[in-house]
Design an enzyme around this catalytic site. Structure first.
Site, PDB file in Angstrom:
ATOM      1  N   LYS A   1       0.815  -1.214   0.000  1.00  0.00           N
ATOM      2  CA  LYS A   1       0.000   0.000   0.000  1.00  0.00           C
ATOM      3  C   LYS A   1       0.855   1.273   0.000  1.00  0.00           C
ATOM      4  CE  LYS A   1      -4.191  -2.164   1.484  1.00  0.00           C
ATOM      5  NZ  LYS A   1      -3.839  -3.580   1.705  1.00  0.00           N
TER       6      LYS A   1
HETATM    7  C1  LIG Z   1      -4.548  -4.620   1.185  1.00  0.00           C
HETATM    8  C2  LIG Z   1      -3.825  -5.917   1.095  1.00  0.00           C
HETATM    9  C3  LIG Z   1      -4.217  -6.927   0.203  1.00  0.00           C
HETATM   10  C4  LIG Z   1      -5.467  -6.807  -0.645  1.00  0.00           C
HETATM   11  O1  LIG Z   1      -5.338  -5.861  -1.686  1.00  0.00           O
HETATM   12  P1  LIG Z   1      -6.646  -5.324  -2.449  1.00  0.00           P
HETATM   13  O2  LIG Z   1      -6.169  -4.227  -3.316  1.00  0.00           O
HETATM   14  O3  LIG Z   1      -7.587  -4.842  -1.370  1.00  0.00           O
HETATM   15  O4  LIG Z   1      -7.205  -6.468  -3.205  1.00  0.00           O
HETATM   16  C5  LIG Z   1      -3.443  -8.078   0.129  1.00  0.00           C
HETATM   17  N1  LIG Z   1      -2.356  -8.244   0.910  1.00  0.00           N
HETATM   18  C6  LIG Z   1      -1.956  -7.294   1.783  1.00  0.00           C
HETATM   19  C7  LIG Z   1      -0.754  -7.545   2.619  1.00  0.00           C
HETATM   20  C8  LIG Z   1      -2.654  -6.099   1.897  1.00  0.00           C
HETATM   21  O5  LIG Z   1      -2.245  -5.163   2.777  1.00  0.00           O
END
Ligand SMILES: *Cc1c(COP(=O)(O)O)cnc(C)c1O
Length: 463
Positions: free
Chosen positions: A112
């Site tokens: 993220k």
């Molecule tokens: C947010 C997250 C996901 C999921 O990603 P999306 O874009 O919501 O599908 C998967 N793995 C981790 C470690 C995350 O922080």
């Protein structure tokens, strides 16, 4: 470039308006009216670029009416200089045609950061120009919160309120949020679950009167700018492994469908992608939809991969918009019916169209640990539980063994020691910049599971 809502009613907006607005006023999500396309020559040139150069190339067409090329260059240079690996998104080979792309070298150790480090800078730029301030409210089950806090901590124009479910995030996740003391950062621990937090954010968007004229912005992946920043690493991986001359496939640990949707957009922009694998944990609504055309909400299951614990995936609507030929009225009706339980499947032809690109697989906790163990023992590589789900799904769904399958490693294993220990592996050490995390002072307000109490706290804090 203009942006349109998936439900067809809200006004078309510019990039910066979309950036600051979040959800469209008709309840839809904003998507670009049309997509830039890259030629074979463009992609051949990409193979020689650094990550920041590539980010500039991919992102500029989406923002250029509001952000100059030079301004964007400064922002992406600063953003990706803050990552601790020189390659930013290094590719690790596990086996012949089996790859992992590490997306956890940003400040909070999950993918993220790729988007939220940039989002903070883009928002500040837009707000400074407009001489405006923005109140951001976000709900997190863990990773979004810390990444948003890191992305906004230097902002002069943003007040950030992050709601997390009290005592339901891991200690590392909580401390990554609560130990970052900035005057514009406010952590709220809600005595409820993640859905309660998310519901409060949604209700606050719907009626913003508690802000007395203030404007609310979003940092979750309904914000188009997050998707946009994530398109870049699909190109980065693709051209590193032979695109445009050679196709690649991706397996993506999926919750809200934001990350994999960015891969789908990269494909529409010209990247040769063979397969996109939706990897889910026991919260498998997308797997049921893609494998069996069955779309029905189940109760939330708590798993070892909490960042994918989700009942419905908001960004799926963006993909459905294309499947339904960008007909906003038709999509609005479908979404209303699916949400109300009056429909439980997609139109059959459209479902078949989705299956030409997407495959899916669900992986339970036991299997997740088995994969962590197998990959550690046979390939000497430690996966976090989310990434392990991706690797397993990539193996099971792979229809083209001659094409590289790249799993997105979405988090560093140190964030999820429970799964790593259950898999019989030694818990990893926190990286140096977080080594003293467990001793840092924390700041957080615990509040009851009550919208009025949360809104009163926010209004009071803003005074
Ligand atoms: C947010 C997250 C996901 C999921 O990603 P999306 O874009 O919501 O599908 C998967 N793995 C981790 C470690 C995350 O922080």
């Amino acid at each position: 470039m203009r942006y349109i809502s998936t439900r067809g009613e809200a006004p078309k907006l510019s990039f910066e308006d979309v950036l600051l607005t979040g959800l469209a006023s008709d309840g839809g999500l904003y998507v670009p009216e049309s997509l830039p396309k890259f030629s074979q020559e463009d992609m051949a040139a990409m193979a020689k670029m650094s990550y920041a150069e590539l980010a500039h190339k991919v992102i500029l067409p989406f923002v250029e009416e509001d952000v100059s090329s030079a301004e964007l260059k400064t922002m992406v240079d600063e953003t990706y200089a803050g990552f601790s690996h020189h390659a930013v998104a290094p590719l690790i080979q596990l086996d012949k045609n089996e790859w992992v792309m590490e997306l956890f070298h940003g400040p909070t150790l999950a993918f993220k950061d790729f988007a939220l480090q940039l989002l903070g800078r883009l928002m500040d730029h837009a707000l400074a120009k407009r001489n405006k301030n923005l109140v951001i409210m976000g709900a997190t089950s863990g990773d979004t919160g810390s990444a948003a806090i890191e992305g906004c901590k230097h902002s002069d124009h943003v007040q950030l309120f992050i709601l997390h479910p009290h005592e339901r995030v891991s200690e590392v996740q909580r401390r990554q949020m609560t130990s970052l003391i900035g005057d514009n950062i406010h952590n709220i621990a809600v005595q409820g679950n993640f859905d309660d937090c998310q519901q409060m954010v949604k209700q606050s968007f719907a009626d913003q009167s508690f802000l007395n004229g203030g404007q609310l912005g979003a940092v979750n992946s309904i914000n188009w700018a997050r998707i946009m920043a994530q398109i870049v690493y699909y190109f980065y991986a693709g051209v590193s492994l032979g695109a445009p001359h050679r196709a690649v496939s991706f397996s993506v640990p999926t919750g809200n469908f934001g990350d994999i949707y960015a891969g789908y957009i990269a494909m529409q922009m010209g990247l040769p992608v063979k397969q996109l694998v939706v990897a889910t944990n026991a919260n498998d609504i997308l797997h049921r939809c893609i494998s069996a055309n069955h779309y029905v909400k189940h109760d939330l299951v708590k798993t070892l991969s909490p960042s994918m614990d989700i009942m419905v995936s908001s960004n799926f609507e963006r993909m459905l918009f294309d499947l339904y030929d960008r007909n906003g009225a038709e999509l609005a009706e479908l979404m209303a019916n699916l949400n109300a339980g009056k429909a439980d499947s997609l139109d059959t032809d459209r479902w078949h169209k989705a299956r030409e690109v997407f495959a899916s697989h669900k992986v339970d906790d036991e299997r997740t640990c088995a994969v962590i163990k197998q990959v550690a023992e046979e390939h000497n590589y430690l996966l976090d539980p989310h990434s392990a789900i991706g690797v397993d799904a990539g193996r099971v769904c792979n229809q083209h063994p001659e094409v590289p399958m790249i799993t997105l490693a979405t988090a560093h294993p140190v964030k999820f020691p429970d799964a790593v220990i259950k898999a019989g592996q030694a818990a990893p050490q926190l990286p140096r910049h977080l080594a003293d995390l467990l001793e840092r002072e924390e700041r957080c307000q615990v509040l009851p599971n009550d919208l009025a109490a949360v809104q009163a706290y926010i209004a009071d804090t803003l005074k």
